[in-house]
Design a protein around this motif. Sequence first.
Motif, PDB file in Angstrom:
ATOM      1  N   UNK B  39       7.329  -3.625  23.538  1.00 23.34           N
ATOM      2  CA  UNK B  39       8.743  -3.968  23.623  1.00 23.34           C
ATOM      3  C   UNK B  39       9.589  -2.699  23.663  1.00 23.34           C
ATOM      4  N   UNK B  40       9.232  -1.738  22.807  1.00 21.66           N
ATOM      5  CA  UNK B  40       9.970  -0.481  22.797  1.00 21.66           C
ATOM      6  C   UNK B  40       9.747   0.249  24.117  1.00 21.66           C
ATOM      7  N   UNK B  41       8.486   0.209  24.599  1.00 24.09           N
ATOM      8  CA  UNK B  41       8.198   0.866  25.879  1.00 24.09           C
ATOM      9  C   UNK B  41       9.026   0.230  26.985  1.00 24.09           C
ATOM     10  N   UNK B  42       9.172  -1.096  26.927  1.00 27.42           N
ATOM     11  CA  UNK B  42       9.985  -1.779  27.927  1.00 27.42           C
ATOM     12  C   UNK B  42      11.407  -1.259  27.929  1.00 27.42           C
ATOM     13  N   UNK B  43      11.911  -0.970  26.734  1.00 31.51           N
ATOM     14  CA  UNK B  43      13.266  -0.424  26.653  1.00 31.51           C
ATOM     15  C   UNK B  43      13.284   1.013  27.152  1.00 31.51           C
TER      16      UNK B  43
END
Lengths: 709, 548
Positions: B39-43
């Motif tokens: 999820x953080x990588x997606x951001x």
Amino acid sequence: MFFLDHIWIIPLLPAFGAAMMFFFGRKMQKATVNVVCVGVIVLAFLMSVGTVWQYADYAHDVPGKPFETILYTWLGSDTGNLNYVTQSGAPAEFKAEVGFLLDPLSSIWLLFVTGVGMLIHIYSTGYMAHEGGYYRFFGYLNLFMFSMLVLILGNNYAQLFVGWEGVGLCSYLLIGFYFHRKSATDAANKAFIVNRIGDAGFLLGMFTIAWCFGSFRFTDINHLARNGHFALGDPVITLAAFLLFVGATGKSAQIPLYIWLPDAMEGPTPVSALIHAATMVTAGVYMVARSNAIFVLAPTAMKTVAIIGALTAIFAASIALVQNDIKRVLAYSTVSQLGYMFLALGIGAFAAGVFHVFTHAFFKALLFLGAGSVIHAMSGEQDMRNMGDLRRRIPVTYWTMIIATLAIAGIPPFAGFFSKDEILWQTWTSEGGAYRLLWIIGYVTALMTAFYMFRLMFLAFHGRPRMSHEVEHHIHESPRSMTVPLVILAICAIFAGWLGWPRSLKGSDHFAKFLEPVFAREAVVLQAEGKTGQLAAGVKEEEHTSNTEYLLMFLSVAAAVIGGGMAWKAYYQADKGYAEPIATTVPPLQNLLYNKYFVDEGYDYVFTGRRKVGDVRLGVLGLGDASAWNDVHIIDGTVNGAGWITRFSGTLSKWWDTWIIDELLVNGPATLARMLSYPARLLQWGLVQWYALVMVAGLIGFVAYYAWR
Amino acid sequence: MQTHILSIVLFTPLVGALLLLFVPSEKKDAVRWIANIFALAGFLVSLPLVPWFWAQRFEPGFKFMEGSTNNWIPSIGAGYVLGIDGISFLLIMLTTLLGWISILSSWTAIENRVKEYYIWFLVLQTGMLGVFMALDFFLFFVFWEAMLVPMYLLIGIWGGPRKLYAAIKFFLYTLFGSVLMLLGILFLYFHHQTVTGVYTFSVTALYETAPKIAFHYAIWLFLAFFLGFAIKVPMFPFHTWLPDAHVEAPTAGSVILAGVLLKMGTYGFVRFSLPFFPSVVMDSRVRWWMIFLSVVGIIYGALVSLMQKDMKKLVAYSSVSHLGFCTLGIFALNPLGLSGSVLQQINHGISTGALFLIVGVLYERRHTREISEYGGISNVMPAYATIAMIMFLSSMGLPLLNGFVGEFTILQGTFMERDLGGHSGLFWTAFAVSGVILAAAYLLWLYQRVFFGNVTNPKNEKLHDLTPRELVTFVPLVILAFWIGLYPKPFFEILEQPVNHLVKTVRPDYPLSGRTVNAAAQPKSLTPTPEVPVAAVEAMPEATKRNR
């Protein structure tokens, strides 16, 4: 020109203080909080003095030349391509800057806001010393100062609105400071929501202005409004003026939106002094004065302002006559004095209105702080019925409050005399005397003012002591941090009025002269329209210096003396169970006044719906109830109904399938055939024993038949 | 890199979901870590979009275009085409940020079927991003529908007591809308073929043919699309699925539902309804109805909100009111209304997303959302109370916080229209501002009942304040709220080109630029007083003249 060029630092100083309290306040010592929060206000005051000093230099050659500096573009893209269509059909850029404007009008506000603010901060260090949430209190106060400075220094309506809502928020936070008390948080909500109603009007007014002028900037708008682009009485301009005034009635507590201010006294007393007397509530006056170019073009709106102002003045003053809570008397007195200011604005005497704001800031802040000192001495008691004979026990408070009372009552040479007299005189003469009815209202209000103020003084400081022994024992004069601000304010309450010493009394009226350029341009508009009636204050004064003016001056002093005398007669020797003169002569009137004309109750029935009319709830809560019911039953009922119908038709078709199609039409013929074929089947069963049995039975039958026959 | 950035942003969450399939479901913490990392990588992978987009914000057309028409299913003319403009750019950034925040906020809230939960959440994330990126109608519809399933499961499995009712209602309601939309899409598709002889789902191609459809067809098409989008927004009176879905959904689901899913509807209006059917949206009757429904939504949502006893329901109804502002801005159909609307969509994602998180914090501690269960919370949870106050103020549109900028721009845009379906802009705006007043009423009242006073319920005495993880979920939202409130100029710059382009398409006669009024009257910032006409100077009294 360091200070002038860096004027934006002034609001940032208290913002910095508020931010410090937000992040680190919890862990700070009280002394550190004092250094940070009072320190930034002292700095802001010093910077303001420096700024105004340099401004005087800047505007030396062209009096009133506005100083404007822009920090950055706030709303809009600043490319010139995000546009809207104005009234004329031409596009205008959507843009509001963070910019600062200094002219005589904002200079005056700047000085007294930071000055009075500084004194009240110092006073609060004493008053709040034993309260919890010390850092929170000072953080809110600093945030308030930030918002107020943004309000008065903004160079456009949008920024003014930022400050406008900001002070409303701080007012909310500070009224609800004692958040454990339900009454405090109720009052806070009331203040915010009532203010929001005004703000909605202000927003619409702002949009109307943008639609007419294609800009939010004061300088642009004034330029267009004063150069004859718009006719006198232009309907759109009139609408804009009306809507702006709706905003002013909210913030400055005028009829019909004044109801929040008396309740706002739930906040700590320094807050009442700073926000609900001296500074924030005058924001409406500032806004109308700032928009004078627009209001001058809308005579109908001006008349409304004057009438609402006068009515509010007498209405609130009459309520103040009978209240027993010391802070409530002062609260209604504030509403009433604000009414005077709007009366002045409405008749076109802008300078006189601003002058009254200026003097009022000192004596009303002083009265509130004095009341705070009394409450402090009385261990929290606010009811004047339980006071009395305090004058020798808290002498500094007594003498400073006497000065403030003389000032508000309009006794020369105290500050209030000059400003109030100026307003009444302007009312008498303006429009060739068309407003004399309003003068009578103003005059009666002056009489009432003197009465309720001296009533307050006599009940609190004279007569017999009526408090309990416990309380009496604890009475003490307040600490130095509280009395010094009182003394300084008292000095201002004496001398501030001298700045506007009228010419008729051999003065030079510096105040009006200083402000003249801000309002002077109206003379041009009116002249161009061939209307000389509503000329600016400065011009008018030279025209009439007649005996009438001296007569009116004498009359208003007489009113003050008579009012004071009546209060002296009724309350000077008040003992336990003293008689209220109004209660003894006209009891129903006392009841009506004491209950504030039942306006709050009326609003609760009609507008909020907190009280039911019979079984029916009206107002917003009534609408809310109806909508919530509608949502659950009608709208969601329809949705669920659609679902139910789908399910029902599913059930129905299942039943149809099972019983009609399958049972009746498919299985039915089968059963019928089976039933019909049953007898035939008996013959062809295929069981040999059965056949034998049938044969035997038949044989017996035949034998029996023939035997018996 | 720039050519494939959209695909990378789009599929990062999906890769995470696929990876999770191979993690044993007993290892809950491993699942949580992987989901949070993705999820953080997606951001993070969406962050490079910011400088790249910024550099070309004023250039016309879609940016970062990827794929070509027909490259996916050539036989029917469907392609994998991605591309964004300023509007979708902002919504994508909001989605990636909120996706990360909501996944982070579920760490302790979800205890059963952890693996499935995160998988579906990541799939949902890809679905939402796809809707904002797709420039092919077929692809768009796939994402649009694909998004429904994970949300349905999130509500239906990890929801509250009435989760099945809410999940099915949500699913059927939105499906009903999308079926009608599908009919509309197919009509446009076949119409394009009749006119040009080419079968294609390409949105840019349909932009050419759709506006030329005759009014009596276009109105029906508009209505088909309208139902699909209006249910999603939701506009009054299609809103009743929303409170149920919100109340039953887990906190993170509510955040995403309010923050992003509702924006699909408004995005659909902006991206499709307006440019496809200019003659319909400019029709006086249609405009009257659209504006009317928006204004009713604003007031009605606020009134119903005022009467709620459940915190989450209150926030849900406030969404109806806030989204009313968004649709009002869209159908005011001028640059201010549209840019204000998109900005308000972002603001609503930030503020209402935060409000749902705020409710979630209390719910996780007490497992009730009844307002009457609380009171005096600021005594036991001061940091929480402070953040709640900031977000409440942002939601009610206090200046210097984000909500004000959007509402102000929308209201001004609406006001400036002379004729909005037969009434003046002033008429509608006068009603719409009452929403601002009511917002203060219901939010402050809620705050008073939950946070002020003394702790009266003994169960609330031992509540612990925000944990560091919870604080991390709030910090970006608070920073954004202040950023948009204090310095919204970058946002207006990003929106300027797409919004002006849209207005130019829909109403070619709108004076977008030219000599502006205020430019003509602009005094140099330090000039003293404006010049006065000669006649007026002559008429001035002596005293005034001397002063000059």
